[in-house]
Design an enzyme around this catalytic site. Structure first.
Site, PDB file in Angstrom:
ATOM      1  N   HIS A  29       3.000 -12.798  -5.898  1.00 21.88           N
ATOM      2  CA  HIS A  29       1.860 -12.978  -4.987  1.00 21.88           C
ATOM      3  C   HIS A  29       1.308 -14.400  -5.045  1.00 21.88           C
ATOM      4  O   HIS A  29       0.092 -14.599  -5.187  1.00 21.88           O
ATOM      5  CB  HIS A  29       0.787 -11.952  -5.346  1.00 21.88           C
ATOM      6  CG  HIS A  29      -0.032 -11.502  -4.193  1.00 21.88           C
ATOM      7  ND1 HIS A  29      -0.902 -12.331  -3.522  1.00 21.88           N
ATOM      8  CD2 HIS A  29      -0.116 -10.300  -3.573  1.00 21.88           C
ATOM      9  CE1 HIS A  29      -1.494 -11.651  -2.556  1.00 21.88           C
ATOM     10  NE2 HIS A  29      -1.029 -10.421  -2.572  1.00 21.88           N
TER      11      HIS A  29
ATOM     12  N   GLU B   1       5.430 -12.451   0.676  1.00 21.72           N
ATOM     13  CA  GLU B   1       5.836 -11.546  -0.396  1.00 21.72           C
ATOM     14  C   GLU B   1       7.093 -10.803   0.013  1.00 21.72           C
ATOM     15  O   GLU B   1       7.061  -9.981   0.938  1.00 21.72           O
ATOM     16  CB  GLU B   1       4.704 -10.554  -0.675  1.00 21.72           C
ATOM     17  CG  GLU B   1       3.392 -11.219  -1.030  1.00 21.72           C
ATOM     18  CD  GLU B   1       2.200 -10.342  -0.670  1.00 21.72           C
ATOM     19  OE1 GLU B   1       2.043  -9.275  -1.281  1.00 21.72           O
ATOM     20  OE2 GLU B   1       1.444 -10.707   0.239  1.00 21.72           O
TER      21      GLU B   1
ATOM     22  N   ARG C 106       0.792  -1.233   0.000  1.00 17.77           N
ATOM     23  CA  ARG C 106       0.000   0.000   0.000  1.00 17.77           C
ATOM     24  C   ARG C 106       0.826   1.286   0.000  1.00 17.77           C
ATOM     25  O   ARG C 106       1.908   1.328   0.587  1.00 17.77           O
ATOM     26  CB  ARG C 106      -0.928   0.007   1.227  1.00 17.77           C
ATOM     27  CG  ARG C 106      -2.019  -1.031   1.109  1.00 17.77           C
ATOM     28  CD  ARG C 106      -2.873  -1.120   2.348  1.00 17.77           C
ATOM     29  NE  ARG C 106      -3.944  -2.101   2.141  1.00 17.77           N
ATOM     30  CZ  ARG C 106      -3.771  -3.422   2.233  1.00 17.77           C
ATOM     31  NH1 ARG C 106      -2.602  -3.931   2.552  1.00 17.77           N
ATOM     32  NH2 ARG C 106      -4.778  -4.234   1.981  1.00 17.77           N
TER      33      ARG C 106
ATOM     34  N   HIS D 127      -0.909  -2.586  -4.477  1.00 18.26           N
ATOM     35  CA  HIS D 127      -0.325  -3.425  -5.533  1.00 18.26           C
ATOM     36  C   HIS D 127      -0.339  -2.766  -6.916  1.00 18.26           C
ATOM     37  O   HIS D 127      -0.641  -3.413  -7.928  1.00 18.26           O
ATOM     38  CB  HIS D 127      -1.019  -4.788  -5.583  1.00 18.26           C
ATOM     39  CG  HIS D 127      -0.812  -5.634  -4.357  1.00 18.26           C
ATOM     40  ND1 HIS D 127       0.296  -5.549  -3.560  1.00 18.26           N
ATOM     41  CD2 HIS D 127      -1.584  -6.614  -3.787  1.00 18.26           C
ATOM     42  CE1 HIS D 127       0.205  -6.431  -2.561  1.00 18.26           C
ATOM     43  NE2 HIS D 127      -0.917  -7.075  -2.668  1.00 18.26           N
TER      44      HIS D 127
END
Ligand code: BGC
Length: 348
Positions: free
Chosen positions: A176, A314, A77, A102
Site C-alpha cells: 500500500h 495495489e 474489502r 485490508h
C-alpha cells in the site's frame, strides 16, 4: 543497514532497514513491512522521497491509512466481513462501516515482521516473515507468509509474496505505497499521468463492494488504456466517482493472471520526469487517488497531506472475491503455495 526506528507501547523494538541499489534508495520498517521512504532521482539527478509516510513510529501506530504497508490477510474489502468456504460460514473483522477492509482492524500492516537481509549476485534485499495464527481477525487457518523485497542493480523494486496454510482460507496480499512522483508533501498528483493495461473495471456499490459485473472502461472516466492526466476526468459527475470521492476501484487487467510479471501500468510525472512502470502476476489493480487524505496527517517531510496528494496502485485479486464466484479465486488450501510478484521500475 539496520537502525532503531522506535519502540511500541509493549516494549517491542521497531527497526528500519536501509537498502540502496541501481540508483534507488529505500527504508523499510519491521513494523508492517512499511516502506517508510523510497528515493529516486529526477531527470536532473535530484533525489526525492516519492512515497508518503511518517518520520516516527508513534504516528504509524496512532492511525496510518496504510502508508507503505504490507496488506493482509485480504487486501481491499469483503462484504460485511462474511463469506462461506467449503460450507463453513466465516465472519472476519469489520473495520470499514459494515465491511472488512485490508484484513481487519489489526491487519498485517500492524504486526512486527521478522526481517532478514540478503545479498545475492547483484541484488540486495530483505526477507520478511509473519505467521498469522488460526482465527486471527476471524480468518481460518495458520497462514505462514514470506515477502521478499529485492532491489536490483537496475534500481527496480521487486516484491515476491508466498504463503501457506494448514486449513482452507482466503488470501489476497498487496503493498500500500502512496506514490507522488514529484515527491511526498509536494502537493497534488492530479497532473501526473497514468496508463493502465485494462479494458474493464469492477464497478462498486455505495460501500465500495464490487457489484460483481465488470464493465468496460471505454467512454468513462475509468479509461486509462491510453495515457491520461489523473485530474482530467476526476471531477466528472459519474456515480462511481461519487461513491468513492474519486478513483478507488479495481481495474481488470487485460493480461489476467500470468505466471511471470507482465507490464500493467505506467505512472509519469511530467515535471520531474520520474516514471514508475509496474509489472505483476496478479489479475487486478486497485487505483486509489488518495481521496480520504484530509489534511489531518503531517508527513515525514513535515508537510500536511491533503486529498489527492498521492495515489496507490495495489496489485491484487479483485475485492470481495470470496463472495463473487465469477471472480478469480482467492482460496488457498493446505499443500498449496500462494504466490504473487510485482515489480516497480523507475526511470527519469
Ligand atoms: C482502499 C480505500 C481506502 C484506503 C485506505 C485503499 O486500498 O481502496 O478505499 O480508503 O485503501 O486508506
Amino acid at each position: 543497514m539496520k537502525s532503531l526506528f522506535g519502540t511500541l507501547a509493549d516494549g517491542t523494538t521497531v527497526h528500519s532497514w536501509s537498502l540502496a541499489n541501481g540508483g534507488t534508495r529505500m527504508k523499510v520498517l519491521s513494523y508492517g513491512g512499511i516502506v517508510q521512504s523510497l528515493e529516486v532521482p529526477d531527470r536532473r539527478g535530484r533525489y526525492a522521497n516519492i512515497s508518503l509516510g511518517f518520520d516516527n513510529i508513534e504516528d504509524y501506530v496512532a492511525g496510518s491509512p496504510y502508508f507503505g504497508a504490507l496488506i493482509g490477510r485480504y487486501g481491499n474489502r469483503i462484504d460485511k466481513g462474511r463469506f462461506t468456504l467449503d460450507g463453513d460460514a466465516h465472519q472476519v473483522d469489520v473495520n470499514d462501516g459494515v465491511n472488512s477492509l485490508h484484513g481487519g482492524a489489526k491487519g498485517f500492516d500492524q504486526h512486527v515482521w521478522d526481517v532478514e537481509p540478503f545479498a545475492k549476485g547483484s541484488d540486495v534485499g530483505l526477507h520478511l516473515h509473519h505467521t498469522s495464527v488460526d482465527g486471527e481477525m476471524g480468518y481460518p487457518g495458520t497462514l505462514k507468509v514470506k515477502v521478499t523485497y529485492t532491489l536490483t542493480k537496475h534500481g527496480d523494486w521487486r516484491i515476491d509474496y508466498t504463503a501457506t496454510t494448514d486449513k482452507a482460507t482466503v488470501v489476497n496480499l498487496t503493498s500500500h505505497v502512496y506514490w507522488n512522483l514529484a515527491g511526498e508533501g509536494s502537493g497534488t498528483i492530479e497532473n501526473q499521468e497514468l496508463k493502465i493495461a485494462a479494458s474493464r473495471y469492477t464497478p462498486v456499490d455505495a460501500g465500495l463492494i464490487p457489484t460483481g459485473e465488470p464493465a468496460p472502461v471505454a467512454d468513462t472516466p475509468f479509461d486509462f488504456s491510453r495515457t491520461k492526466r489523473i485530474g482530467e476526468d476526476l471531477r466528472e459527475a459519474h456515480q462511481q466517482l461519487l461513491y468513492a470521492k474519486g478513483f478507488d476501484h479495481n481495474w481488470v487487467l487485460d493480461k489476467g493472471i500470468s505466471p511471470r510479471p507482465e507490464w500493467i501500468a505506467t505512472l509519469k510525472d511530467p515535471s520531474s520526469g520520474r516514471t514508475l512502470r509496474m509489472a505483476t502476476t496478479e489479475p487486478g489493480l486497485q487505483f486509489y487517488s488518495g481521496n480520504f487524505l484530509d489534511g489531518t496527517l503531517v508527513g515525514s517531510g513535515g508537510n500536511v497531506y491533503r486529498q489527492g496528494d498521492a495515489l496507490c496502485l495495489e496489485t491484487q485479486h479483485f475485492p470481495d472475491s470470496p463472495n463473487k464466484p465469477s471472480f478469480p479465486s482467492t482460496v488457498l488450501r493446505p499443500g498449496q503455495t500462494y504466490r504473487s510478484t510485482t515489480v516497480h521500475s523507475f526511470t527519469c
